[in-house]
Design an enzyme around this catalytic site. Structure first.
Site, mmCIF file in Angstrom:
data_model
loop_
_atom_site.group_PDB
_atom_site.id
_atom_site.type_symbol
_atom_site.label_atom_id
_atom_site.label_comp_id
_atom_site.label_asym_id
_atom_site.label_seq_id
_atom_site.Cartn_x
_atom_site.Cartn_y
_atom_site.Cartn_z
ATOM 1 N N HIS A 89 -21.709 -33.603 -4.226
ATOM 2 C CA HIS A 89 -22.826 -34.448 -4.300
ATOM 3 C C HIS A 89 -23.946 -33.808 -3.313
ATOM 4 O O HIS A 89 -24.833 -33.788 -3.639
ATOM 5 C CB HIS A 89 -22.757 -35.973 -4.080
ATOM 6 C CG HIS A 89 -23.797 -36.724 -3.745
ATOM 7 N ND1 HIS A 89 -24.236 -37.610 -4.954
ATOM 8 C CD2 HIS A 89 -24.571 -36.949 -2.916
ATOM 9 C CE1 HIS A 89 -25.398 -38.241 -4.674
ATOM 10 N NE2 HIS A 89 -25.569 -37.863 -3.320
ATOM 11 N N GLU A 90 -23.287 -33.595 -1.918
ATOM 12 C CA GLU A 90 -24.400 -33.359 -1.202
ATOM 13 C C GLU A 90 -24.582 -31.828 -1.002
ATOM 14 O O GLU A 90 -25.782 -31.405 -1.084
ATOM 15 C CB GLU A 90 -23.718 -33.464 0.401
ATOM 16 C CG GLU A 90 -23.154 -34.743 0.728
ATOM 17 C CD GLU A 90 -24.378 -35.748 0.703
ATOM 18 O OE1 GLU A 90 -25.466 -35.275 0.958
ATOM 19 O OE2 GLU A 90 -24.089 -36.690 0.422
ATOM 20 N N HIS A 109 -27.662 -31.929 -3.722
ATOM 21 C CA HIS A 109 -28.738 -32.074 -2.995
ATOM 22 C C HIS A 109 -29.486 -30.739 -2.474
ATOM 23 O O HIS A 109 -30.574 -30.496 -2.533
ATOM 24 C CB HIS A 109 -28.484 -32.862 -1.746
ATOM 25 C CG HIS A 109 -28.667 -34.425 -2.088
ATOM 26 N ND1 HIS A 109 -29.657 -35.092 -2.846
ATOM 27 C CD2 HIS A 109 -27.836 -35.351 -1.755
ATOM 28 C CE1 HIS A 109 -29.533 -36.444 -2.956
ATOM 29 N NE2 HIS A 109 -28.471 -36.622 -2.294
ATOM 30 N N GLU A 141 -30.866 -39.224 -6.422
ATOM 31 C CA GLU A 141 -29.614 -39.488 -6.457
ATOM 32 C C GLU A 141 -28.626 -39.377 -7.671
ATOM 33 O O GLU A 141 -27.384 -38.928 -7.718
ATOM 34 C CB GLU A 141 -29.323 -41.070 -5.884
ATOM 35 C CG GLU A 141 -29.711 -41.121 -4.395
ATOM 36 C CD GLU A 141 -28.677 -40.067 -3.421
ATOM 37 O OE1 GLU A 141 -27.580 -40.324 -3.779
ATOM 38 O OE2 GLU A 141 -29.529 -39.384 -2.664
#
Length: 301
Positions: free
Chosen positions: A140-141, A144, A219
């Site tokens: 997930h990071e 980003h 997100e």
């Protein structure tokens, strides 16, 4: 906390001083509308990009994150190997990997460039999550970073800052002129500055709503990117695990929007939340079309 406020004040003064010098050198008069717009843009974008430029440094300082240079144990070795593999899949440079001491399950990514970023996880995450769940959080990071979310957020913040500064002063001049009967007070007195102060807060609130709307949209994309890099079920399991401490965060404001976990709330408070509710994120991820083809040229769509 005092250090954070001191850095914020120092940053604003530094940007203001730089903007004043630049405008003086260029001969731009901030009392005109054109000059005011230039001042607003320089100050608005200058502050946003300065914050981005020092984002990794400030994140390490405020969270106490320790970058892993040489793995001291198997867990740190696994973290480095996992992030390296995901970064290669996403087409970005290897981020710095760090651990910071915090009780809640959380992680964040920051940095001015996709090829020179920072990914950090909390000690609470390492204690509470399985390797599969932690892998999804890291993905997930990394998503980003691959999406360029830090730069995009900075550009949006710069635009919003510019309009808040410009509109507050334009409207402030109009209100002050009306209240003073159209008299020229030489650039504004106490009443003008009081009006601008109130308008800054009002327009700033609406600007924050726009920025947080974009943050929530981000997100969903990062969740989908994490599912592509680590697997849908792993990402869903990680989000479900977050429910154990969801709403708790010790992250400083500078990086809170880039964490895996955010605040909770309803009604008007929801408009200022950086993260959507977990139930919505899980539902969206279950129905997302993940064919793997959207990871291309370093962008996770």
């Amino acid at each position: 906390m005092l250090k954070r406020y001191a850095l914020l004040i120092a940053t604003n003064f530094a940007v203001l001083a730089l903007v004043s010098i630049v405008m003086a050198v260029l001969g731009i008069n901030p009392s005109t509308y054109a000059g005011l717009l230039v001042f607003a843009a320089l100050f608005g974008f200058g502050g946003a990009f300065f914050t981005l430029a020092i984002s990794k440094w400030s994140a390490k300082r405020f969270t106490g994150a320790q970058v892993i240079t040489e793995p001291r144990n198997e867990a740190e070795r696994w973290l480095l190997t996992t992030v390296q593999r995901q970064a290669q899949m996403a087409g970005i440079g290897m981020p710095e990997v760090a651990i910071y001491d915090a009780p809640e399950i959380n992680a964040f990514a920051t940095g001015a460039r996709r090829d020179a970023s920072l990914v950090a996880v909390s000690t609470g995450l390492l204690r509470a999550m399985t390797r599969e769940e932690a892998e999804a959080v890291l993905a997930h990071e990394v998503s980003h970073v691959a999406n360029g979310d830090m730069v995009t957020m900075t550009l949006l913040q710069g635009v919003l800052n510019t309009f808040v500064i410009f509109l507050a002063r334009v409207v402030g001049r109009a209100i002050d002129g009306y209240l003073s009967g159209g008299r020229d007070n030489g650039g504004g007195g106490i009443a003008y500055f009081a009006i601008v102060f109130v308008l800054d807060m009002i327009f700033g609130l609406f600007a924050s709503m726009i920025a947080m709307w974009f943050s929530r949209h981000r997100e969903f994309r990062a969740d989908a990117g994490g599912a592509q890099l680590a697997g849908r079920e792993k990402m869903i399991a990680a989000l479900e695990r977050l429910a154990q401490t969801y709403g708790e965060s010790t992250l400083p404001k500078q990086v809170a929007a880039f964490g895996i976990s955010g605040g909770v709330g309803g009604g008007l408070k929801r408009l200022l939340m950086s993260h959507p509710p977990l139930e919505e994120r899980i539902t969206a991820l279950r129905h997302a079309n993940l064919d793997g083809s959207s990871i291309r040229q370093g962008v996770v769509a």
